[in-house]
Design a protein around this motif. Structure first.
Motif, PDB file in Angstrom:
ATOM      1  N   VAL A  91      -0.007   0.563  59.963  1.00 33.32           N
ATOM      2  CA  VAL A  91      -0.007   0.289  58.382  1.00 33.32           C
ATOM      3  C   VAL A  91       1.151  -0.157  58.052  1.00 33.32           C
ATOM      4  O   VAL A  91       2.223   0.519  58.150  1.00 33.32           O
ATOM      5  CB  VAL A  91      -0.878   1.092  57.487  1.00 33.32           C
ATOM      6  CG1 VAL A  91      -0.986   0.757  56.151  1.00 33.32           C
ATOM      7  CG2 VAL A  91      -2.155   1.688  58.072  1.00 33.32           C
ATOM      8  N   LEU A  92       1.321  -1.250  57.333  1.00 36.69           N
ATOM      9  CA  LEU A  92       2.768  -1.847  56.600  1.00 36.69           C
ATOM     10  C   LEU A  92       2.172  -1.871  55.082  1.00 36.69           C
ATOM     11  O   LEU A  92       1.594  -2.399  54.724  1.00 36.69           O
ATOM     12  CB  LEU A  92       2.937  -2.941  57.212  1.00 36.69           C
ATOM     13  CG  LEU A  92       4.360  -3.622  56.269  1.00 36.69           C
ATOM     14  CD1 LEU A  92       5.476  -2.585  56.650  1.00 36.69           C
ATOM     15  CD2 LEU A  92       4.525  -4.905  56.844  1.00 36.69           C
ATOM     16  N   ILE A 119      -2.024  -5.163  62.636  1.00 41.20           N
ATOM     17  CA  ILE A 119      -1.347  -4.388  61.338  1.00 41.20           C
ATOM     18  C   ILE A 119      -2.276  -4.387  60.125  1.00 41.20           C
ATOM     19  O   ILE A 119      -2.303  -5.760  59.620  1.00 41.20           O
ATOM     20  CB  ILE A 119       0.054  -4.864  61.227  1.00 41.20           C
ATOM     21  CG1 ILE A 119       1.051  -4.896  62.593  1.00 41.20           C
ATOM     22  CG2 ILE A 119       0.733  -4.278  60.025  1.00 41.20           C
ATOM     23  CD1 ILE A 119       2.372  -5.284  62.565  1.00 41.20           C
ATOM     24  N   ARG A 120      -2.374  -3.308  59.474  1.00 40.59           N
ATOM     25  CA  ARG A 120      -3.190  -3.541  58.316  1.00 40.59           C
ATOM     26  C   ARG A 120      -2.086  -3.566  57.042  1.00 40.59           C
ATOM     27  O   ARG A 120      -1.553  -2.559  56.933  1.00 40.59           O
ATOM     28  CB  ARG A 120      -4.058  -2.326  57.973  1.00 40.59           C
ATOM     29  CG  ARG A 120      -4.724  -2.378  56.657  1.00 40.59           C
ATOM     30  CD  ARG A 120      -6.036  -1.321  56.521  1.00 40.59           C
ATOM     31  NE  ARG A 120      -5.729  -0.009  57.135  1.00 40.59           N
ATOM     32  CZ  ARG A 120      -5.434   0.702  56.333  1.00 40.59           C
ATOM     33  NH1 ARG A 120      -5.250   0.642  54.806  1.00 40.59           N
ATOM     34  NH2 ARG A 120      -5.204   1.787  56.456  1.00 40.59           N
ATOM     35  N   GLU A 141       6.830   1.123  53.090  1.00 41.18           N
ATOM     36  CA  GLU A 141       7.684   1.087  54.285  1.00 41.18           C
ATOM     37  C   GLU A 141       8.850   0.061  53.919  1.00 41.18           C
ATOM     38  O   GLU A 141       9.848  -0.118  54.511  1.00 41.18           O
ATOM     39  CB  GLU A 141       7.139   0.842  55.679  1.00 41.18           C
ATOM     40  CG  GLU A 141       6.298   1.791  56.281  1.00 41.18           C
ATOM     41  CD  GLU A 141       5.155   2.456  55.715  1.00 41.18           C
ATOM     42  OE1 GLU A 141       5.140   3.323  55.188  1.00 41.18           O
ATOM     43  OE2 GLU A 141       4.247   1.489  55.289  1.00 41.18           O
ATOM     44  N   TYR A 142       8.192  -1.156  53.318  1.00 45.74           N
ATOM     45  CA  TYR A 142       9.281  -2.330  53.061  1.00 45.74           C
ATOM     46  C   TYR A 142       9.222  -2.685  51.540  1.00 45.74           C
ATOM     47  O   TYR A 142       8.104  -2.736  51.046  1.00 45.74           O
ATOM     48  CB  TYR A 142       8.853  -3.301  53.793  1.00 45.74           C
ATOM     49  CG  TYR A 142       9.734  -4.586  54.204  1.00 45.74           C
ATOM     50  CD1 TYR A 142      10.521  -4.554  55.263  1.00 45.74           C
ATOM     51  CD2 TYR A 142      10.113  -5.693  53.209  1.00 45.74           C
ATOM     52  CE1 TYR A 142      11.504  -5.537  55.380  1.00 45.74           C
ATOM     53  CE2 TYR A 142      10.999  -6.412  53.398  1.00 45.74           C
ATOM     54  CZ  TYR A 142      11.858  -6.538  54.409  1.00 45.74           C
ATOM     55  OH  TYR A 142      12.490  -7.504  54.479  1.00 45.74           O
ATOM     56  N   GLY A 143      10.414  -3.026  51.109  1.00 51.19           N
ATOM     57  CA  GLY A 143      10.296  -3.346  49.548  1.00 51.19           C
ATOM     58  C   GLY A 143      10.975  -4.623  49.364  1.00 51.19           C
ATOM     59  O   GLY A 143      11.969  -4.937  50.070  1.00 51.19           O
ATOM     60  N   ASN A 273      13.675   4.262  59.627  1.00 52.85           N
ATOM     61  CA  ASN A 273      12.518   3.705  59.993  1.00 52.85           C
ATOM     62  C   ASN A 273      12.450   2.225  60.741  1.00 52.85           C
ATOM     63  O   ASN A 273      11.501   1.738  61.025  1.00 52.85           O
ATOM     64  CB  ASN A 273      11.591   3.441  58.848  1.00 52.85           C
ATOM     65  CG  ASN A 273      11.114   4.783  58.054  1.00 52.85           C
ATOM     66  OD1 ASN A 273      11.256   5.932  58.580  1.00 52.85           O
ATOM     67  ND2 ASN A 273      10.655   4.745  56.761  1.00 52.85           N
ATOM     68  N   ARG A 274      13.808   1.910  61.025  1.00 57.04           N
ATOM     69  CA  ARG A 274      13.915   0.581  61.647  1.00 57.04           C
ATOM     70  C   ARG A 274      13.134   0.332  62.921  1.00 57.04           C
ATOM     71  O   ARG A 274      12.859  -0.836  63.330  1.00 57.04           O
ATOM     72  CB  ARG A 274      15.482   0.410  61.802  1.00 57.04           C
ATOM     73  CG  ARG A 274      16.089   1.464  62.908  1.00 57.04           C
ATOM     74  CD  ARG A 274      17.816   1.059  62.860  1.00 57.04           C
ATOM     75  NE  ARG A 274      18.207  -0.253  63.137  1.00 57.04           N
ATOM     76  CZ  ARG A 274      19.355  -0.645  63.113  1.00 57.04           C
ATOM     77  NH1 ARG A 274      20.335   0.091  62.403  1.00 57.04           N
ATOM     78  NH2 ARG A 274      19.602  -1.873  62.889  1.00 57.04           N
ATOM     79  N   ASN A 275      12.916   1.450  63.752  1.00 58.26           N
ATOM     80  CA  ASN A 275      12.358   1.174  64.985  1.00 58.26           C
ATOM     81  C   ASN A 275      10.815   1.332  64.854  1.00 58.26           C
ATOM     82  O   ASN A 275      10.004   1.045  65.714  1.00 58.26           O
ATOM     83  CB  ASN A 275      12.776   2.535  66.017  1.00 58.26           C
ATOM     84  CG  ASN A 275      14.292   2.200  66.333  1.00 58.26           C
ATOM     85  OD1 ASN A 275      14.559   1.124  66.255  1.00 58.26           O
ATOM     86  ND2 ASN A 275      15.085   3.380  66.579  1.00 58.26           N
ATOM     87  N   PHE A 276      10.204   1.395  63.701  1.00 59.44           N
ATOM     88  CA  PHE A 276       8.625   1.333  63.618  1.00 59.44           C
ATOM     89  C   PHE A 276       8.227  -0.032  63.961  1.00 59.44           C
ATOM     90  O   PHE A 276       9.093  -1.014  63.554  1.00 59.44           O
ATOM     91  CB  PHE A 276       8.510   1.459  61.979  1.00 59.44           C
ATOM     92  CG  PHE A 276       8.255   3.032  61.670  1.00 59.44           C
ATOM     93  CD1 PHE A 276       8.854   4.068  62.491  1.00 59.44           C
ATOM     94  CD2 PHE A 276       7.986   3.416  60.438  1.00 59.44           C
ATOM     95  CE1 PHE A 276       8.600   5.346  62.071  1.00 59.44           C
ATOM     96  CE2 PHE A 276       7.839   4.735  59.849  1.00 59.44           C
ATOM     97  CZ  PHE A 276       8.431   5.606  60.970  1.00 59.44           C
ATOM     98  N   GLU A 277       7.271  -0.045  64.550  1.00 61.54           N
ATOM     99  CA  GLU A 277       6.806  -1.294  65.039  1.00 61.54           C
ATOM    100  C   GLU A 277       6.572  -2.236  63.893  1.00 61.54           C
ATOM    101  O   GLU A 277       6.760  -3.555  63.794  1.00 61.54           O
ATOM    102  CB  GLU A 277       5.383  -1.067  65.963  1.00 61.54           C
ATOM    103  CG  GLU A 277       4.809  -2.536  66.373  1.00 61.54           C
ATOM    104  CD  GLU A 277       3.385  -2.227  67.212  1.00 61.54           C
ATOM    105  OE1 GLU A 277       2.823  -3.238  67.395  1.00 61.54           O
ATOM    106  OE2 GLU A 277       3.325  -1.221  67.499  1.00 61.54           O
ATOM    107  N   THR A 278       5.831  -1.867  62.681  1.00 63.95           N
ATOM    108  CA  THR A 278       5.309  -2.815  61.730  1.00 63.95           C
ATOM    109  C   THR A 278       6.677  -3.342  61.004  1.00 63.95           C
ATOM    110  O   THR A 278       6.701  -4.405  60.623  1.00 63.95           O
ATOM    111  CB  THR A 278       4.620  -1.796  60.722  1.00 63.95           C
ATOM    112  OG1 THR A 278       5.380  -0.554  60.344  1.00 63.95           O
ATOM    113  CG2 THR A 278       3.232  -1.566  61.233  1.00 63.95           C
ATOM    114  N   ILE A 279       7.798  -2.375  60.699  1.00 61.89           N
ATOM    115  CA  ILE A 279       8.972  -2.955  60.180  1.00 61.89           C
ATOM    116  C   ILE A 279       9.635  -3.954  61.001  1.00 61.89           C
ATOM    117  O   ILE A 279       9.953  -5.167  60.428  1.00 61.89           O
ATOM    118  CB  ILE A 279       9.695  -1.624  59.774  1.00 61.89           C
ATOM    119  CG1 ILE A 279       9.119  -0.857  58.712  1.00 61.89           C
ATOM    120  CG2 ILE A 279      11.395  -2.163  59.186  1.00 61.89           C
ATOM    121  CD1 ILE A 279       9.916   0.373  58.356  1.00 61.89           C
ATOM    122  N   ALA A 280       9.689  -3.722  62.206  1.00 66.75           N
ATOM    123  CA  ALA A 280      10.539  -4.790  63.166  1.00 66.75           C
ATOM    124  C   ALA A 280       9.594  -6.019  63.178  1.00 66.75           C
ATOM    125  O   ALA A 280      10.380  -7.025  63.128  1.00 66.75           O
ATOM    126  CB  ALA A 280      10.539  -4.078  64.512  1.00 66.75           C
TER     127      ALA A 280
END
Length: 290
Positions: A91-92, A119-120, A141-143, A273-280
């Protein structure tokens, strides 16, 4: 100790009543009482005393409540991170400051979702301050923020930059100016976007640096209403340049500031959290398409 019991405790503490807290949590009073007793047994401390006016928190409850928010946030962050790493749930969660979709095409998010169906994506608009707080508390996770995020260890990148202008009505002494300075507005009635917008705070600080506070005739969250108030000569309006595209500009002019004031949008996420798949995936997509 788990997040469920701590959230139950927080709600009982805030409501001062088992029954009111149970309604808010959508559980039975008996089940909620059991959760509180389990938490008391685990901690070895009484958390509430029953009085005629309801539940009275003990000194131990006061102490726990002060710490609980941070504990819950950390536990949720750990749980979410583990789910992400194990790919049980992808989830992102996006937090978007009010107004950013005026310069960040929403189609970008739709295209990302189409290209990454595994990715949801969940998104919502908040005030700029709320986006930063939610990012710091790992509730997103992302703003997308207006202005840089100075809180916490974050990675951020400027995605868009727009000019801030002064909306002036025909007949006003500043109407014919090619540019204006902030000092010229010292005695002018002004209309600003309200405190939920980063531009309000930035412009107020810019005035304070020059030794005065702006004379605010009106504040609003509605761009068309801001335009209407200026057209009615309630005051001069401070606007980002993309608003001009939405206005007819009959009898009005948008004049640049000599100081080069800008309205900037940043993409930001926590460094840990930079290594999270969603964020990358999402950050890489924005780099390619912005």
């Amino acid at each position: 100790m788990n997040t469920k019991d701590l959230k139950c405790f927080q709600t009982v503490y805030e409501e001062g009543s088992i029954h009111q807290a149970a309604r808010k949590l959508y559980i039975t009073p008996q089940g909620l009482s059991k959760n509180i007793r389990l938490l008391e047994n685990e901690l070895g401390v009484q958390l509430f005393e029953r009085t005629k006016k309801g539940l009275k928190p003990t000194e131990g409850a006061d102490f726990l409540y002060q710490k609980a928010e941070r504990i819950v946030s950390q536990l949720e962050e750990i749980e979410y991170g583990l789910r992400q790493l194990e790919r049980k749930e992808i989830v992102l969660r996006l937090g978007c400051a009010c107004g950013v979709f005026n310069v960040i095409p929403f189609q970008l998010i739709l295209d990302f979702m189409e290209r990454h169906p595994m990715i949801r994506v969940e998104w919502c608009e908040y005030s700029n301050r709320e986006v930063k707080e939610m990012l710091n508390a790992s509730r997103i996770e992302y703003g997308f923020t207006v202005g840089m995020c100075e809180e916490g260890a974050v990675i951020q990148r400027r995605l868009a930059k727009r000019e801030i202008l002064l909306l002036v009505w025909e007949g006003h002494p500043l109407y014919g100016c090619d540019r204006v300075t902030i000092d010229l507005l010292r005695d002018e009635n002004l209309i600003l976007m309200n405190e939920n917008f980063h531009m309000f705070h930035d412009f107020r600080k810019a005035c304070q640096v020059r030794g005065f506070l702006p004379k605010i005739a009106a504040k609003t969250a509605d761009g068309p209403f801001l335009y209407k108030l200026c057209a009615q000569r309630i005051g001069l309006a401070v606007i980002p340049d993309f608003m001009v595209d939405d206005f007819k500009m009959e009898g009005l002019r948008a004049v640049p500031f000599e100081e080069g004031l800008t309205w900037e949008v940043y993409g930001v996420f926590r460094e840990d959290n930079r290594n999270f798949e969603t964020i990358a995936a999402f950050d890489g997509y924005l780099k390619q398409n912005m």
